[in-house]
Every structure is written in structure tokens, then in C-alpha cells.
Design a protein around this motif. Sequence first.
Motif, mmCIF file in Angstrom:
data_model
loop_
_atom_site.group_PDB
_atom_site.id
_atom_site.type_symbol
_atom_site.label_atom_id
_atom_site.label_comp_id
_atom_site.label_asym_id
_atom_site.label_seq_id
_atom_site.Cartn_x
_atom_site.Cartn_y
_atom_site.Cartn_z
ATOM 1 N N LYS A 195 0.755 -0.948 -0.069
ATOM 2 C CA LYS A 195 -0.490 -0.375 0.014
ATOM 3 C C LYS A 195 1.064 1.327 -0.083
ATOM 4 N N LEU A 196 1.938 1.423 -0.962
ATOM 5 C CA LEU A 196 2.331 2.168 -1.279
ATOM 6 C C LEU A 196 2.332 2.933 -2.828
ATOM 7 N N ILE A 197 2.698 4.563 -2.367
ATOM 8 C CA ILE A 197 2.629 4.821 -3.589
ATOM 9 C C ILE A 197 3.932 6.069 -3.417
ATOM 10 N N ILE A 198 4.766 5.881 -5.255
ATOM 11 C CA ILE A 198 5.862 6.844 -5.125
ATOM 12 C C ILE A 198 5.193 7.686 -6.474
ATOM 13 N N GLU A 199 5.346 9.062 -5.554
ATOM 14 C CA GLU A 199 4.639 10.536 -6.726
ATOM 15 C C GLU A 199 6.241 10.642 -7.132
ATOM 16 N N ILE A 200 6.144 11.172 -8.353
ATOM 17 C CA ILE A 200 7.409 12.091 -9.119
ATOM 18 C C ILE A 200 7.046 13.594 -9.285
ATOM 19 N N ASP A 201 6.685 14.462 -8.538
ATOM 20 C CA ASP A 201 6.465 15.927 -9.332
ATOM 21 C C ASP A 201 7.250 16.694 -9.920
ATOM 22 N N GLY A 202 6.740 16.924 -10.709
ATOM 23 C CA GLY A 202 6.913 18.288 -11.206
ATOM 24 C C GLY A 202 7.389 19.673 -10.611
ATOM 25 N N GLY A 203 7.352 21.205 -11.658
ATOM 26 C CA GLY A 203 7.770 22.114 -10.871
ATOM 27 C C GLY A 203 5.981 22.630 -10.644
ATOM 28 N N ILE A 204 5.356 22.262 -10.643
ATOM 29 C CA ILE A 204 3.425 23.134 -11.189
ATOM 30 C C ILE A 204 3.672 22.232 -9.193
ATOM 31 N N HIS A 205 3.942 21.338 -9.616
ATOM 32 C CA HIS A 205 3.734 21.265 -7.360
ATOM 33 C C HIS A 205 4.633 22.145 -6.201
ATOM 34 N N ASN A 206 4.608 22.915 -7.275
ATOM 35 C CA ASN A 206 5.637 24.032 -6.053
ATOM 36 C C ASN A 206 4.833 24.844 -5.641
ATOM 37 N N GLN A 207 3.821 25.437 -6.696
ATOM 38 C CA GLN A 207 3.121 26.510 -6.707
ATOM 39 C C GLN A 207 1.595 25.767 -5.456
ATOM 40 N N TYR A 208 1.610 26.809 -4.612
ATOM 41 C CA TYR A 208 0.117 27.370 -3.466
ATOM 42 C C TYR A 208 -0.606 26.325 -3.611
ATOM 43 N N ASP A 209 -1.145 26.290 -4.502
ATOM 44 C CA ASP A 209 -2.658 26.233 -4.868
ATOM 45 C C ASP A 209 -2.626 24.320 -5.358
ATOM 46 N N ASN A 210 -1.232 23.713 -5.852
ATOM 47 C CA ASN A 210 -1.081 22.885 -5.843
ATOM 48 C C ASN A 210 -0.423 21.992 -4.550
ATOM 49 N N GLN A 211 -0.074 22.663 -3.814
ATOM 50 C CA GLN A 211 0.982 21.907 -2.583
ATOM 51 C C GLN A 211 0.028 22.081 -2.068
ATOM 52 N N GLU A 212 -1.178 22.294 -1.514
ATOM 53 C CA GLU A 212 -2.372 21.907 -0.932
ATOM 54 C C GLU A 212 -3.335 21.567 -1.537
ATOM 55 N N TYR A 213 -3.278 20.740 -2.249
ATOM 56 C CA TYR A 213 -4.247 19.698 -2.564
ATOM 57 C C TYR A 213 -3.376 18.531 -2.698
ATOM 58 N N ASP A 214 -2.102 18.209 -2.863
ATOM 59 C CA ASP A 214 -0.868 17.308 -2.908
ATOM 60 C C ASP A 214 -1.421 17.385 -0.922
ATOM 61 N N LYS A 215 -0.879 17.792 -0.553
ATOM 62 C CA LYS A 215 -1.026 17.816 1.315
ATOM 63 C C LYS A 215 -2.765 17.130 1.407
ATOM 64 N N ASN A 216 -3.643 17.476 0.749
ATOM 65 C CA ASN A 216 -4.731 17.096 1.314
ATOM 66 C C ASN A 216 -4.777 15.669 0.810
ATOM 67 N N ARG A 217 -4.426 15.601 -0.579
ATOM 68 C CA ARG A 217 -4.303 13.951 -1.117
ATOM 69 C C ARG A 217 -3.769 13.130 -0.510
ATOM 70 N N SER A 218 -2.369 13.069 -0.134
ATOM 71 C CA SER A 218 -1.573 12.956 0.825
ATOM 72 C C SER A 218 -1.862 12.722 2.045
ATOM 73 N N TYR A 219 -2.752 13.615 2.839
ATOM 74 C CA TYR A 219 -3.805 13.057 4.466
ATOM 75 C C TYR A 219 -4.841 12.291 3.529
ATOM 76 N N GLU A 220 -5.317 12.240 2.668
ATOM 77 C CA GLU A 220 -6.610 11.317 3.303
ATOM 78 C C GLU A 220 -6.268 9.929 1.979
ATOM 79 N N LEU A 221 -5.190 9.827 1.191
ATOM 80 C CA LEU A 221 -4.801 8.296 1.182
ATOM 81 C C LEU A 221 -3.900 7.495 1.955
ATOM 82 N N GLU A 222 -3.751 8.460 3.166
ATOM 83 C CA GLU A 222 -2.949 7.360 4.819
ATOM 84 C C GLU A 222 -4.376 7.644 5.299
ATOM 85 N N GLU A 223 -5.219 8.482 5.811
ATOM 86 C CA GLU A 223 -6.157 7.469 5.965
ATOM 87 C C GLU A 223 -7.160 6.937 5.693
ATOM 88 N N MET A 224 -6.780 6.105 4.095
ATOM 89 C CA MET A 224 -7.391 5.397 3.416
ATOM 90 C C MET A 224 -6.460 3.434 4.420
#
Length: 129
Positions: free
Chosen positions: A67-96
Motif C-alpha cells: 500500500k505504497l504510492i510513489i509520486e514524482i512531482d514536477g515544478g507545477i507542484h511547487n505552486q501554492y494551490d498544488n501544494q495544498e492539493y498534494d497535502k490534502n491528497r496525501s492525508y486522504e490516502l494515508e487515512e485509507m
Amino acid sequence: MENYGDELFKGANSKLFEFCKTLRKTQTDAEEVIWQSLRNRKMLGFKFRRQHPLDKYIADFYCYETKLIIEIDGGIHNQYDNQEYDKNRSYELEEMGIAVIRFTNDVVKLDLMKVLDTIKDHLQNNLTP
């Protein structure tokens, strides 16, 4: 919740499935390098899928056994909105019960051995008895 088995889950709609197939064909150089180290059970014998749908998300690489996901992030993930999305996404997945490890394209290119060691360490330390 959907079945996260060895194959693409049965509830995936055809558009999502087709989008995943497209992503597999257009992977970045960093994703290709990681995939060469994961495919065909090269990483400690574990099977990984690439561009695998999980519920409403698509994982760059996913191992059902651990149950491991490996994510490879490009520069777009440095944008604030994407950082928030990634943080929420990681939290939801960890809850699962799914762990998420993130690397940037640059880190993969500059220090592949450290990236692979991090993945191996996680797999070895999170084996289920």
C-alpha cells in the motif's frame, strides 16, 4: 470504497482508464528512470503499477502489497494551490492506509541512488507479517 487489488479497480470509468493509459505513454524522464527500477518486481520482489487509479486519484506508481504510492512531482507542484492539493491528497490516502512518498524530478535526476534507497527502506520497514 473501491477494490485496490492487483489489477485496475473494476469501478474505474472508461475515461479514467483511458487517461491512465495516456499518462503511461507520456511519462517524464524521471518517471522512466524510476519505472526501470520498479518494473518486473526489481524492487525487493514487489509488484508496482504505474499511473494506477485509486478512488479519485491516479498514482504515479503503486504497490498493492505494501500500500505504497510513489509520486514524482514536477515544478507545477511547487505552486501554492498544488501544494495544498498534494497535502490534502496525501492525508486522504494515508487515512485509507496508503503511504505516499514524494520526490521531485530534479531529485530523481540528481540523486537516483538516494531515491531508490528511500523506497527500499520504506518497503523493508513496512512489511506486513
